[in-house]
Design a protein around this motif. Sequence first.
Motif, PDB file in Angstrom:
ATOM      1  N   LYS A 266       0.826  -1.205   0.000  1.00  0.00           N
ATOM      2  CA  LYS A 266       0.000   0.000   0.000  1.00  0.00           C
ATOM      3  C   LYS A 266       0.865   1.261   0.000  1.00  0.00           C
ATOM      4  O   LYS A 266       0.587   2.227  -0.707  1.00  0.00           O
ATOM      5  N   LYS A 267       1.939   1.235   0.788  1.00  0.00           N
ATOM      6  CA  LYS A 267       2.841   2.386   0.834  1.00  0.00           C
ATOM      7  C   LYS A 267       3.555   2.571  -0.508  1.00  0.00           C
ATOM      8  O   LYS A 267       3.825   3.699  -0.940  1.00  0.00           O
ATOM      9  N   GLY A 268       3.870   1.491  -1.170  1.00  0.00           N
ATOM     10  CA  GLY A 268       4.615   1.560  -2.426  1.00  0.00           C
ATOM     11  C   GLY A 268       3.807   2.006  -3.628  1.00  0.00           C
ATOM     12  O   GLY A 268       4.367   2.302  -4.691  1.00  0.00           O
ATOM     13  N   LEU A 269       2.488   2.050  -3.477  1.00  0.00           N
ATOM     14  CA  LEU A 269       1.621   2.426  -4.602  1.00  0.00           C
ATOM     15  C   LEU A 269       1.804   3.906  -4.935  1.00  0.00           C
ATOM     16  O   LEU A 269       1.790   4.763  -4.048  1.00  0.00           O
ATOM     17  N   SER A 270       1.971   4.218  -6.211  1.00  0.00           N
ATOM     18  CA  SER A 270       2.150   5.610  -6.633  1.00  0.00           C
ATOM     19  C   SER A 270       0.862   6.397  -6.433  1.00  0.00           C
ATOM     20  O   SER A 270      -0.226   5.823  -6.278  1.00  0.00           O
ATOM     21  N   ALA A 271       0.967   7.719  -6.464  1.00  0.00           N
ATOM     22  CA  ALA A 271      -0.190   8.584  -6.222  1.00  0.00           C
ATOM     23  C   ALA A 271      -1.297   8.349  -7.233  1.00  0.00           C
ATOM     24  O   ALA A 271      -2.488   8.414  -6.893  1.00  0.00           O
ATOM     25  N   ASP A 272      -0.918   8.047  -8.486  1.00  0.00           N
ATOM     26  CA  ASP A 272      -1.943   7.805  -9.514  1.00  0.00           C
ATOM     27  C   ASP A 272      -2.424   6.360  -9.532  1.00  0.00           C
ATOM     28  O   ASP A 272      -3.340   6.001 -10.286  1.00  0.00           O
ATOM     29  N   GLY A 273      -1.816   5.524  -8.680  1.00  0.00           N
ATOM     30  CA  GLY A 273      -2.249   4.136  -8.568  1.00  0.00           C
ATOM     31  C   GLY A 273      -1.849   3.260  -9.733  1.00  0.00           C
ATOM     32  O   GLY A 273      -2.312   2.122  -9.853  1.00  0.00           O
ATOM     33  N   LEU A 274      -0.957   3.753 -10.601  1.00  0.00           N
ATOM     34  CA  LEU A 274      -0.621   3.007 -11.812  1.00  0.00           C
ATOM     35  C   LEU A 274       0.676   2.212 -11.702  1.00  0.00           C
ATOM     36  O   LEU A 274       0.979   1.403 -12.574  1.00  0.00           O
ATOM     37  N   SER A 275       1.439   2.455 -10.642  1.00  0.00           N
ATOM     38  CA  SER A 275       2.710   1.743 -10.503  1.00  0.00           C
ATOM     39  C   SER A 275       3.027   1.543  -9.029  1.00  0.00           C
ATOM     40  O   SER A 275       2.373   2.111  -8.154  1.00  0.00           O
ATOM     41  N   MET A 276       4.057   0.736  -8.775  1.00  0.00           N
ATOM     42  CA  MET A 276       4.448   0.458  -7.398  1.00  0.00           C
ATOM     43  C   MET A 276       5.966   0.501  -7.275  1.00  0.00           C
ATOM     44  O   MET A 276       6.683   0.043  -8.169  1.00  0.00           O
ATOM     45  N   ASP A 277       6.418   1.062  -6.168  1.00  0.00           N
ATOM     46  CA  ASP A 277       7.844   1.113  -5.878  1.00  0.00           C
ATOM     47  C   ASP A 277       8.398  -0.317  -5.798  1.00  0.00           C
ATOM     48  O   ASP A 277       7.913  -1.141  -5.010  1.00  0.00           O
ATOM     49  N   ALA A 278       9.401  -0.604  -6.608  1.00  0.00           N
ATOM     50  CA  ALA A 278       9.928  -1.975  -6.719  1.00  0.00           C
ATOM     51  C   ALA A 278      10.527  -2.462  -5.410  1.00  0.00           C
ATOM     52  O   ALA A 278      10.349  -3.633  -5.035  1.00  0.00           O
ATOM     53  N   ASN A 279      11.231  -1.592  -4.699  1.00  0.00           N
ATOM     54  CA  ASN A 279      11.867  -2.011  -3.447  1.00  0.00           C
ATOM     55  C   ASN A 279      10.832  -2.365  -2.384  1.00  0.00           C
ATOM     56  O   ASN A 279      10.961  -3.382  -1.690  1.00  0.00           O
ATOM     57  N   LEU A 280       9.800  -1.532  -2.253  1.00  0.00           N
ATOM     58  CA  LEU A 280       8.749  -1.813  -1.270  1.00  0.00           C
ATOM     59  C   LEU A 280       7.965  -3.061  -1.656  1.00  0.00           C
ATOM     60  O   LEU A 280       7.590  -3.862  -0.798  1.00  0.00           O
ATOM     61  N   TYR A 281       7.729  -3.241  -2.962  1.00  0.00           N
ATOM     62  CA  TYR A 281       7.018  -4.446  -3.401  1.00  0.00           C
ATOM     63  C   TYR A 281       7.823  -5.693  -3.070  1.00  0.00           C
ATOM     64  O   TYR A 281       7.294  -6.666  -2.508  1.00  0.00           O
ATOM     65  N   ASN A 282       9.114  -5.683  -3.410  1.00  0.00           N
ATOM     66  CA  ASN A 282       9.958  -6.863  -3.161  1.00  0.00           C
ATOM     67  C   ASN A 282      10.082  -7.154  -1.669  1.00  0.00           C
ATOM     68  O   ASN A 282      10.079  -8.311  -1.247  1.00  0.00           O
ATOM     69  N   SER A 283      10.172  -6.086  -0.863  1.00  0.00           N
ATOM     70  CA  SER A 283      10.251  -6.276   0.586  1.00  0.00           C
ATOM     71  C   SER A 283       8.940  -6.862   1.115  1.00  0.00           C
ATOM     72  O   SER A 283       8.937  -7.764   1.962  1.00  0.00           O
TER      73      SER A 283
END
Length: 555
Positions: free
Chosen positions: A351-368
């Motif tokens: 949830k924290k890794g989700l971008s403001a527009d909801g179209l992408s996710m931070d790779a580091n937070l996703y992998n963690s």
Amino acid sequence: MNKFKIFSIVFLTSVTIGFGQDINQAKKAIDAEQYEKAKSILKSIIQTSPINGRANFILGNIYLIQFVTDSAKIAYQRGLAGTDGARLNFIGLGTLDLDNGNAVSAEANFALALKDAKKKDVEELIAIGRAYTYSTKPNYKKAIEYLNKAKLINPNDALVQLALGDAFYGDKNQNEAYAAYRNAFQFDPTLLRAKMQLGVLLKGAKSYDEAIKSFNEVIAINPNYGPVYRELAETYYKWGRNKPSKSPEYMQTAIGFYEKYLSLTDYSLNSRMRHADFLVLVKDYKALEAEANKMIEMDKVNPRIFRYLGYSAYENGNTEVAIKSLESFIANPDNKVIAKDYLYLGTAKFKKGLSADGLSMDANLYNSGLSDIKKAIEIEPLIIEDLNEVGKKLFTQKLYKEAIPIFEFGTTNTEYKNYVDDNIYYGLSIYYANNKKDVKPDLIALQKADTAFGNVITASPTYQDAYLYRGRTNSLMGNDAMTIKYYDEYVAKVTEKGPEELAKPTTTKKVIESYNTIAASYANTDKVKAKEYFAKTLALDPTNDYATKSLQLLK
């Protein structure tokens, strides 16, 4: 719900002198699950007589109920030096041995407890039976063995029957458990726990309405008997889980009964933690956050509170607090971390890794976060059944690449409750992650999607869209033969259902997709077949632009 380890209520039949009245009051408080009251009574006895064996033993058992094993051990060791009931403390130490997986040492301690027991004394045998029943590593067969010895000595002892009922219940022998609980209540009509357990058996058999009737009979005898309201709370919770249409109503009813239970027991930190556990079950996160904050006021350092803060903060939209709280809880080596802790931490990072527009996710937070979810599965593989919802959130946000590993976990075992659904979404996630114009199709991944849709067909042959998805996937792979095969099978499946199914606009649209894709697959190898399928499209939709232009090109 945790199984409550009510050790001590069965060890008090022989108390007649000295502190007997006070210990009987402690016994009643324990049976009513008023543990803080019982501890206060017992500590008062021990203050006057530090080596009172029986009081130390019962106090140790309360500490075990509350998972404070160090304090339990101290009480048992102190009690060994006592006179009245000293031998019982060997059983307490034996219980700790069982919890630690040391059955040989446990048996040695139990033998010491029985060494000088009188031939007609059942107290120690019941205590050992209880130890085997309520150890964190239970051995119900052993419990029944010891309790049957007690039954031979005194078959009409209500407490022997109650203990046997619990052991049979743990051993999944419902008929024997029912008979033992019934006998216990007949031998002693004041033993409400035995009558309550008859309702617990009905609850376990999913006869929820009958269980509620049984619990209400207990309330009719004593409306202030707290534990029955906990059982009512759990019954309505389980009934709500099994009857979705009534779930909101039954969950609220469950919460009400749990509040009643608390009002009749105590509002100690331990009780509030049990309450918090229940709020997690019924998913009342607003109340959970409020309860967590009340617990912080009572004890600012108890690490378990961070678990509840983490859960409730996540559900109430405060992702930063959720991550910080759960990381603090997990980092403490004294805490027993459960799978749900890592699951919440992982999803909070998503949830924290989700971008403001909801179209992408931070790779580091996703992998963690994915790493945390894998740790959850290592602790409890069945947590996989809770990942379906996590995957669907990602899928709905069109984060198909991120959804793929989440759904993949649920495709590995046909026994998982979401097996079919997870295979569908796993396949679709791979398909949609590869059908974009700027993405080169990953043929290995698409083959996995094809296999997943095949799993769906095997498990649920009537699910017609699985053939459609399989056709789409093979089309994306450029596998013309398999594309034709599965689209043809899709059309055959919907045709079998008759004209009404074919007349549905959504079905018609999919059949047209099937005909056009089959025709395109034939276009380079069999123009006659290609024309035949484009003609089928035009029979359904005479203005279909793709079929019309394609036929012109084939002439």
